[in-house]
Write a protein that holds these residues in place. Structure first.
Motif, mmCIF file in Angstrom:
data_model
loop_
_atom_site.group_PDB
_atom_site.id
_atom_site.type_symbol
_atom_site.label_atom_id
_atom_site.label_comp_id
_atom_site.label_asym_id
_atom_site.label_seq_id
_atom_site.Cartn_x
_atom_site.Cartn_y
_atom_site.Cartn_z
ATOM 1 N N LEU A 175 -1.757 -1.995 -14.900
ATOM 2 C CA LEU A 175 -0.632 -2.940 -14.763
ATOM 3 C C LEU A 175 0.121 -2.679 -13.462
ATOM 4 O O LEU A 175 0.331 -1.532 -13.094
ATOM 5 N N TYR A 176 0.533 -3.743 -12.777
ATOM 6 C CA TYR A 176 1.099 -3.675 -11.428
ATOM 7 C C TYR A 176 0.029 -3.080 -10.507
ATOM 8 O O TYR A 176 0.245 -2.085 -9.827
ATOM 9 N N GLY A 177 -1.142 -3.721 -10.506
ATOM 10 C CA GLY A 177 -2.352 -3.101 -9.942
ATOM 11 C C GLY A 177 -2.507 -3.187 -8.443
ATOM 12 O O GLY A 177 -3.384 -2.512 -7.898
ATOM 13 N N LEU A 208 0.281 2.292 -15.506
ATOM 14 C CA LEU A 208 1.510 1.513 -15.322
ATOM 15 C C LEU A 208 2.155 2.000 -14.025
ATOM 16 O O LEU A 208 2.592 3.145 -13.959
ATOM 17 N N ASP A 209 2.187 1.150 -13.001
ATOM 18 C CA ASP A 209 2.732 1.580 -11.698
ATOM 19 C C ASP A 209 3.716 0.534 -11.185
ATOM 20 O O ASP A 209 3.452 -0.174 -10.212
ATOM 21 N N PRO A 210 4.871 0.399 -11.858
ATOM 22 C CA PRO A 210 5.801 -0.689 -11.526
ATOM 23 C C PRO A 210 6.557 -0.433 -10.227
ATOM 24 O O PRO A 210 6.547 0.683 -9.705
ATOM 25 N N TRP A 237 0.867 -1.171 0.000
ATOM 26 C CA TRP A 237 0.000 0.000 0.000
ATOM 27 C C TRP A 237 0.903 1.219 0.000
ATOM 28 O O TRP A 237 2.005 1.172 0.568
ATOM 29 N N GLN A 238 0.479 2.293 -0.663
ATOM 30 C CA GLN A 238 1.300 3.507 -0.726
ATOM 31 C C GLN A 238 1.612 3.986 0.697
ATOM 32 O O GLN A 238 0.740 3.942 1.561
ATOM 33 N N VAL A 239 2.839 4.487 0.933
ATOM 34 C CA VAL A 239 3.343 4.622 2.309
ATOM 35 C C VAL A 239 2.952 5.928 3.010
ATOM 36 O O VAL A 239 2.631 5.934 4.193
ATOM 37 N N ARG A 284 2.425 -12.098 -13.877
ATOM 38 C CA ARG A 284 3.485 -11.106 -14.099
ATOM 39 C C ARG A 284 3.100 -10.301 -15.325
ATOM 40 O O ARG A 284 2.561 -10.839 -16.294
ATOM 41 N N VAL A 285 3.420 -8.999 -15.300
ATOM 42 C CA VAL A 285 3.012 -8.120 -16.394
ATOM 43 C C VAL A 285 3.627 -8.559 -17.724
ATOM 44 O O VAL A 285 2.958 -8.562 -18.761
ATOM 45 N N ASP A 286 4.901 -8.975 -17.705
ATOM 46 C CA ASP A 286 5.533 -9.383 -18.972
ATOM 47 C C ASP A 286 4.801 -10.585 -19.565
ATOM 48 O O ASP A 286 4.523 -10.631 -20.766
ATOM 49 N N VAL A 345 -3.800 -6.078 -13.414
ATOM 50 C CA VAL A 345 -2.847 -7.193 -13.497
ATOM 51 C C VAL A 345 -1.808 -7.041 -12.390
ATOM 52 O O VAL A 345 -1.182 -5.981 -12.263
ATOM 53 N N GLU A 346 -1.623 -8.108 -11.623
ATOM 54 C CA GLU A 346 -0.748 -8.045 -10.448
ATOM 55 C C GLU A 346 -0.222 -9.450 -10.178
ATOM 56 O O GLU A 346 -0.948 -10.423 -10.317
ATOM 57 N N SER A 347 1.077 -9.549 -9.768
ATOM 58 C CA SER A 347 1.671 -10.888 -9.599
ATOM 59 C C SER A 347 1.374 -11.525 -8.247
ATOM 60 O O SER A 347 1.486 -12.735 -8.108
HETATM 61 C C1 LIG Z 1 4.333 0.248 -6.796
HETATM 62 S S1 LIG Z 1 3.225 -1.084 -6.428
HETATM 63 C C2 LIG Z 1 1.742 -0.433 -7.113
HETATM 64 C C3 LIG Z 1 0.462 -1.057 -6.638
HETATM 65 C C4 LIG Z 1 -0.813 -0.296 -6.947
HETATM 66 N N1 LIG Z 1 -0.816 0.281 -8.284
HETATM 67 C C5 LIG Z 1 -1.081 0.766 -5.905
HETATM 68 O O1 LIG Z 1 -0.942 1.960 -6.199
HETATM 69 O O2 LIG Z 1 -1.427 0.413 -4.756
HETATM 70 C C6 LIG Z 1 3.762 -2.294 -7.552
HETATM 71 C C7 LIG Z 1 2.969 -3.583 -7.520
HETATM 72 O O3 LIG Z 1 3.473 -4.416 -8.563
HETATM 73 C C8 LIG Z 1 3.511 -5.757 -8.118
HETATM 74 N N2 LIG Z 1 4.518 -6.400 -8.988
HETATM 75 C C9 LIG Z 1 5.861 -6.388 -8.872
HETATM 76 N N3 LIG Z 1 6.441 -6.975 -9.929
HETATM 77 C C10 LIG Z 1 5.427 -7.372 -10.749
HETATM 78 C C11 LIG Z 1 5.391 -8.009 -12.009
HETATM 79 N N4 LIG Z 1 6.500 -8.365 -12.649
HETATM 80 N N5 LIG Z 1 4.191 -8.253 -12.559
HETATM 81 C C12 LIG Z 1 3.049 -7.896 -11.923
HETATM 82 N N6 LIG Z 1 3.027 -7.266 -10.729
HETATM 83 C C13 LIG Z 1 4.203 -7.007 -10.147
HETATM 84 C C14 LIG Z 1 3.814 -5.677 -6.654
HETATM 85 O O4 LIG Z 1 3.346 -6.841 -5.989
HETATM 86 C C15 LIG Z 1 3.053 -4.411 -6.244
HETATM 87 O O5 LIG Z 1 1.751 -4.720 -5.830
#
Ligand SMILES: C[S@@+](CC[C@H](N)C(=O)[O-])C[C@H]1O[C@@H](n2cnc3c(N)ncnc32)[C@H](O)[C@@H]1O
Length: 437
Positions: A290-292, A367-369, A258-260, A340-342, A314-316
């Motif tokens: 992506l990276y949800g 996109l929030d990697p 979760w955002q800090v 995984r997003v890839d 999409v989230e791993s």
């Molecule tokens: C910066 S956080 C963003 C989460 C969300 N967007 C938010 O704002 O709360 C990055 C997220 O990407 C996930 N993640 C990391 N590597 C990933 C990958 N290769 N594919 C999918 N998700 C991934 C992490 O588990 C994490 O939940």
């Protein structure tokens, strides 16, 4: 005497040994919370200083040909923006090996910290993507538990803190640039309820770490992670917490992402809503988050454009996607995928019908990697998907600039950029960018 690795001689015969003290004039900020000086033409990266200072610094690494590293021992000429460190445990009067890490800008006035972050972001964009940017780093409010003065000095904002555990079981943050546990009496960056609940004087023999989490609803959680027989952190038992953003409640595991910052989720939720180009937004397109995580930014899109909007998050992490499914349940157009997003994008590029490809090229992609950014493979796959617009939420300016340069190779142009000071008194900065063709 240092080891042979610690001594470096260059072609001019200049050599140095770790521990050598140098007087240095600091000229610039670099990425990563360090600053640039030169010694006989060679770059020296120095910590605990700022541009405009003359310092006495001790070499900590001299093994690289083109640069050395040093830590400040004494400030000989302070810059006007220097202030007493906001955290005594990290202050200059401590021996460098005993300085707590995690507040590497705490000796710099808050407004000037933002100027330095602006410079790092603008410089990365120019160097890596050839883009001149007039981006500003915007302050954000602190949360409801803040003490008077927290907003002014950038304290009281951290809702997640990890304490590390020493061999004898005592807890604390790591020292800067090491894995040495430093006992501390306070945590000034932490949300004040979190700080009050932090078990700083308790012992946790055999534990791997102690996470303290202050959700926006409910009580502070303390999660003690045990070690497995190889000394690795074990997962903590699932602990349901709730976070509130605007009118919305999100459910998640206390140990999940979760955002800090107390205001980070709300700031990014609004920034994503604000930056999307509504004219280019198609509710029936194959929109992606992506990276949800647990669905924060997907929710931002749904709450702006309506619950019939089609969007896949999409989230791993399978636990996070379970929560995302719950958090987005009332939104009929939302779906979640654990992947995984890839891998997800690979399958999309490989398997889509031509009708689906048309829906992809009309899509908005969020996109929030993680800190390392999306990287070349994911960006190339996105380039093949050809979405109408990309909203990139980034916590690392250099990874963002690299990925913007890669996206430029696929015809995407940076249209808007905002940056937020979601990590005051550290070098970190968050940015939200809009790209389209
Ligand atoms: C910066 S956080 C963003 C989460 C969300 N967007 C938010 O704002 O709360 C990055 C997220 O990407 C996930 N993640 C990391 N590597 C990933 C990958 N290769 N594919 C999918 N998700 C991934 C992490 O588990 C994490 O939940």
């Amino acid at each position: 005497m240092g080891s042979s690795n610690d001594i470096q001689a260059d072609s001019n015969g200049h050599s140095a040994e770790v521990g050598t003290e140098l007087e240095l004039d600091v000229t610039n900020v670099a990425h990563g919370g360090i600053f640039i000086a030169r010694h006989e033409g060679r770059v020296v990266f120095v910590s605990d200083t700022l541009p405009g200072e003359r310092v006495r610094a001790r070499l900590t690494s001299a093994s690289h040909k083109s640069f050395w590293r040093a830590e400040t021992v004494e400030v000989l000429t302070p810059a006007p923006e220097r202030q007493p460190h906001i955290w005594a445990a990290a202050a200059l009067d401590r021996d460098p090996v005993d300085r707590a890490g995690g507040a590497e800008f705490g000796h710099i006035e808050l407004g000037f910290q933002r100027e330095l972050k602006r410079q790092v972001l603008a410089d990365a964009l120019k160097r890596m993507a050839g883009i001149e940017s007039e981006v500003m780093v915007e302050p954000v409010p602190v949360g409801p538990n803040a003490s008077p003065g927290d907003a002014a000095d950038g304290t009281g904002w951290r809702t997640r803190v990890r304490l590390h555990v020493d061999e004898d079981g005592s807890v604390g943050p790591y020292a800067a640039r090491s894995h040495r546990v430093i006992p501390v009496g306070d945590l000034p960056l932490a949300d004040r309820l979190l700080e009050a609940a932090a078990p700083l004087d308790k012992m946790f023999p055999g534990a791997a770490s102690v996470d303290i989490v202050a959700p926006s609803l409910g009580t502070v959680q303390i999660l003690v992670a045990e070690q497995d027989d190889k000394g690795r952190r074990r997962h903590t038992p699932k602990t349901l917490i709730r976070e509130v953003v605007g009118e919305r409640e999100f459910r998640l595991d206390a140990a999940g992402f979760w955002q800090v910052h107390t205001s980070a989720a709300e700031t990014l939720y609004r920034a994503v809503q604000d930056i999307i180009d509504a004219d280019a937004f198609d509710p029936r397109a194959a929109n992606l988050d992506l990276y949800g995580g647990v669905g924060l930014l997907a929710a931002a899109v749904g709450d702006r454009f309506g619950s019939t909007v089609r969007m896949t998050s999409v989230e791993s992490d399978p636990q996070a996607t379970d929560f995302a499914a719950e958090n987005l349940a009332e939104w009929v157009g939302a779906s979640v995928q654990t992947s995984r997003v890839d891998r997800f994008l690979n399958a999309l590029v490989r398997d889509s019908s031509s009708a689906e490809k048309a829906r992809q090229s009309a899509a908005t992609v969020i996109l929030d990697p993680p800190r390392s950014g999306a990287g070349k493979e994911v960006i190339d796959l996105l380039g093949a998907v050809e979405p109408a617009q990309i909203v990139y939420v980034a916590c690392d300016p250099v990874a963002l600039a690299r990925d913007i340069a890669l996206l430029a190779g696929h015809g995407y142009i940076l249209r808007r950029l905002r940056a937020f000071d979601l990590f005051p008194n550290t070098h970190h900065v968050e940015a939200v960018a809009l790209l389209s063709r």
